[in-house]
Design a protein around this motif. Structure first.
Motif, short mmCIF file in Angstrom:
data_model
loop_
_atom_site.label_atom_id
_atom_site.label_comp_id
_atom_site.label_asym_id
_atom_site.label_seq_id
_atom_site.Cartn_x
_atom_site.Cartn_y
_atom_site.Cartn_z
N UNK A 328 46.47 104.44 39.22
CA UNK A 328 47.51 104.39 38.76
C UNK A 328 48.71 103.04 39.98
N UNK A 329 47.46 103.49 40.93
CA UNK A 329 47.56 102.34 41.87
C UNK A 329 47.11 100.85 41.42
N UNK A 330 46.09 101.38 41.30
CA UNK A 330 45.49 99.25 40.80
C UNK A 330 46.56 98.78 39.15
N UNK A 331 46.79 100.51 38.78
CA UNK A 331 47.52 99.94 37.45
C UNK A 331 48.38 98.68 37.74
N UNK A 332 49.42 99.49 39.13
CA UNK A 332 50.96 98.85 39.09
C UNK A 332 50.48 97.67 40.42
N UNK A 333 49.25 97.24 40.49
CA UNK A 333 49.00 95.88 41.17
C UNK A 333 49.54 94.71 40.90
N UNK A 334 50.08 93.61 41.64
CA UNK A 334 49.89 92.27 40.84
C UNK A 334 49.09 92.28 39.86
N UNK A 335 48.23 91.38 40.06
CA UNK A 335 47.06 91.28 39.31
C UNK A 335 46.98 91.81 37.77
N UNK A 336 47.05 93.27 38.10
CA UNK A 336 46.90 93.83 36.48
C UNK A 336 47.84 93.63 36.09
N UNK A 337 48.98 93.33 36.50
CA UNK A 337 50.10 93.80 35.86
C UNK A 337 50.25 92.07 35.02
N UNK A 338 50.48 90.81 35.51
CA UNK A 338 50.38 89.90 35.57
C UNK A 338 49.47 89.72 33.59
N UNK A 339 48.41 90.28 33.83
CA UNK A 339 47.51 90.39 33.11
C UNK A 339 47.83 91.69 31.38
N UNK A 340 48.57 92.27 31.88
CA UNK A 340 49.01 93.10 30.90
C UNK A 340 50.35 92.67 29.89
#
Lengths: 424, 309
Positions: A328-340
């Motif tokens: 969940x930490x990974x999924x709320x990182x800036x990098x992931x959210x930007x891609x999503x």
């Protein structure tokens, strides 16, 4: 009455447990935080996700899970694509059958209900940048009883727009942004053979009556959430505004009692002048984007837009809390959210996502980001859905059967207060 | 001539010893039958009986999703009988059943009678009539929303006769008949097959004899078909009673229980209380009451119609 407590006697009713088996509380008291030692974190987690706009297949998730596994090689992530249809039944059945996922995608109204059942892991300590990187309203929507239970993934605003062709044919020069402007434009739309707007009598009140109530300056419940507050001058003004729409023929009557698919609706067929809250992706399937004039959310006493937040929650029944937290930490990182966000077209809950670049070709969606601070997602209360189901028939009776708005509010208030009193 | 009664103790004792017969239930054939029905009985016990017992237990307490169960005695039932929502749902369920059962059975009977004749291509028609049974109720619901809408084909047809009814699903009066019609459309094919099988089992000689005696078509139907169709009719009635009391999916799709709770049935209430509000004890209590009502109605029907079967 004397009450005796006991844990569900599965032994006595073993076979019956197939229906609703009791599930233990697992690691309810597990500490939450960023794992310091990714390589030592291990476990297997199941993540329930849903078709989120164009992110609707497991293949989208594969490279992201692989990237997560580069840092956490011993965590096995199983992504499960669930359907939104019968979402709650599937979830409740899984929990009752002791088969709950470890991580689940939630919207705001789920949080108080499941947190109140003591099923969610607090996430306040999961990240250090909650306060600095995330939009406040996204966190508030995932908070219950001063505890954060969801890591925001996306935000959604229901955009207001006018159908330009309908405006031109109706002689409406300015797309309304206030109640008064709408009252002025509505007869022009109707005289030209169109509907001024749409009102759904069957959908959640978060997007319908509540929105007008909030715009009028009212509230659904009092501050400590112990009693109804909608039976107020503001609540009456909001209900009379909706009644005016129905009585004057500004809205099609069918959606007042029936849920239509968008394609079947008058809005979907391009026969409505002003839409107060649209899922742009859905509306663009039948309405040409160039034919839409996006305007700020409607205001009266206050400017309020309806919308939602999507977030990840962790069930405290998980056997691998550390692995779930890491993911969940990974999924709320800036990098992931930007891609999503770039792939899905939703708005980001993080302020450090470069919206202008992502939505360079879609200024209509980017415009919505300006108004995220006006979004109200609903009433944060464990009985929120029951309250909606209680009020909605009274509003329908005003719109369809001519019940006096004040009488309807009186009756709804009495029922909601009884409900809140019973819930304690 | 008076009957001669032989006292028990004076009965002749010189009869040859009778061979003790194996009871039917212990015969070889019965054993084979038991083996065949065992899987179904097991499934039925695990997936039907046990949940029903468990649901009944739940109705006497408060079950939370986190697994805790608190025994509360009859609290849920006291609350239920004081809840206006329950009485409204019970009234709606009763009215719906009162409309849906006769409409569905009548249509099924009429269609079975129509199909009970030798005609080229009749098997094709029978197959066509069965199609709604295999149609998804959700899809059917979406189509019927349009059919019953203010500008839908039904109202267009009725307007020829000067009837302006407006949207059926928006009217508290018309919504239940509309839903009952959808139910009839979805279910008549299956019922028709059962009734048709019953009709085909009636010997043709009876009709020929009646015809020779000058009986009209209606008289033959009333005096021969209906009485001899009682077992099949009883089965269809029970089936429709249970279905009507459990109506949910088309209502969920078409009206959401509205307008103004005019189609809010007991099953819808159970769904809301259980899956919507996590009030499983209360939902179970409602379910138990529904079970009792369905049982009572089925027993009444059995008494009236099925006593010979």
């Amino acid at each position: 009455m004397k009450r005796s407590k006991f844990v569900t006697a599965t032994a006595a009713l073993g076979g019956a447990a197939l229906l609703l088996a009791a599930c233990g509380n697992g690691d309810a008291d597990a500490e939450v935080g960023v794992p310091d030692n990714p390589e030592e974190v291990s476990g297997s987690i199941t993540v329930w996700t849903y078709p989120l706009a164009t992110v609707d297949s497991l293949s989208w998730w594969e490279p992201h899970v692989e990237r997560f596994n580069e840092e956490y090689p011993d965590v096995e992530v199983e992504m499960v694509m669930q359907a939104f249809q019968n979402r709650e039944e599937a979830l409740v059945t899984a929990i009752a059958g002791n088969n709950a996922p470890d991580v689940v995608y939630f919207n705001p109204d789920f949080i108080p209900q499941y947190a109140d059942e003591d099923l969610l892991l607090p996430l306040d300590d999961l990240r250090d940048d909650w306060d600095t990187a995330f939009i406040d309203s996204s966190l508030e929507a995932m908070t219950w009883d001063d505890t954060l239970y969801g890591a925001p993934l996306l935000m959604q605003i229901m955009s207001a727009y006018c159908n330009i062709e309908v405006m031109e044919e109706s002689g409406v020069e300015t797309c309304p942004t206030t109640w008064d402007e709408f009252r002025e434009a509505a007869p022009q739309f109707v005289d030209a053979g169109y509907y001024a707007t749409e009102y759904s009598g069957t959908s959640t009140l978060n997007h319908t009556y509540y929105k007008f109530l909030w715009q009028a300056g009212g509230e659904v419940l009092n501050e400590d959430l112990t009693a109804a507050a909608f039976n107020s001058p503001e609540g009456l003004e909001a209900l009379e505004f909706i009644k005016e729409m129905a009585d004057e023929g500004w809205v099609p009557t069918e959606p007042l009692s029936v849920s239509e698919t968008f394609e079947q609706s008058q809005a979907g067929q391009g026969n409505v002048g002003y839409i107060a809250g649209a899922n742009l992706g859905e509306h663009r399937t039948t309405i040409d984007a160039e034919n839409m004039e996006i305007v700020p959310p409607m205001s009266h006493v206050e400017q309020v837009a309806s919308g939602s937040v999507g977030a990840w929650s962790i069930f405290n029944t998980t056997d691998s809390p550390e692995a779930a937290q890491a993911f969940v930490h990974f999924l709320s990182d800036q990098e992931f959210i930007e891609e999503f966000i770039a792939d899905s077209g939703f708005l980001p809950p993080r302020e450090d996502v470069d919206i202008e670049t992502i939505f360079a070709d879609d200024p209509q969606t980017a415009e919505g980001a300006q108004y995220l601070d006006t979004v109200r997602t609903g009433v944060m209360h464990p009985q929120a859905r029951e309250i909606i189901d209680t009020i909605r028939p009274h509003i329908q009776s005003v719109l369809l059967e001519g019940t006096d708005p004040q009488d309807a509010l009186d009756a709804a208030e009495a029922e909601v207060n009884a409900l809140l009193e019973r819930a304690g | 001539m008076a009957a001669v009664v032989t006292p028990v103790d004076q009965r002749p004792t010189s009869d040859p010893p009778q061979r003790k017969r194996t009871p039917l239930w212990r015969s070889k054939g019965a054993m084979v039958a038991y083996v065949f029905i065992l899987p179904y009985v097991l499934f039925f016990a695990v997936f039907r009986i046990a949940p029903a017992i468990y649901g009944t237990v739940l109705s006497f307490g408060d079950f939370s999703l986190s697994g805790a169960f608190t025994l509360e005695g009859l609290d849920n039932y006291r609350r239920l009988f004081a809840d206006s929502l329950f009485w409204n749902a019970l009234r709606v369920t009763g009215i719906y059943a009162a409309i849906a059962i006769p409409v569905t059975v009548a249509i099924s009977l009429a269609m079975a009678q129509l199909c009970n004749r030798v005609l080229r291509g009749m098997s094709f028609f029978r197959s066509i009539y069965f199609l709604p049974v295999v149609t998804s109720p959700v899809l059917a619901g979406i189509v019927f929303i349009w059919i019953f809408s203010a500008d839908g084909p039904l109202n267009s047809g009725l307007s020829i006769f000067g009837l302006e009814l407006g949207s059926w699903l928006q009217s508290s009066v018309l919504v239940l008949p509309a839903l009952a019609l959808v139910s009839a459309w979805l279910n008549f094919g299956y019922n028709m097959l059962i009734l048709l099988a019953g009709m085909l089992a009636i010997p043709v000689d009876y009709y020929e004899a009646a015809e020779l005696d000058g009986a009209s078509t209606w008289q033959r139907f009333r005096k021969i078909t209906l009485p001899l169709l009682k077992p099949a009719l009883f089965f269809v009635l029970i089936l429709e009673t249970v279905k009507s009391f459990q109506a949910f999916d088309t209502i969920y799709v078409m009206t959401g229980g509205g307008p103004v709770r005019a189609s809010y049935t007991l099953t819808y209430m159970i769904f809301d209380q259980g899956f919507g509000y996590f009030d499983f004890g209360y939902a179970s209590a409602t379910g138990v009451v529904l079970l009792i009502i369905t049982l009572i109605f089925s027993l009444i029907q059995r008494r009236i119609l099925g006593r010979d079967n």
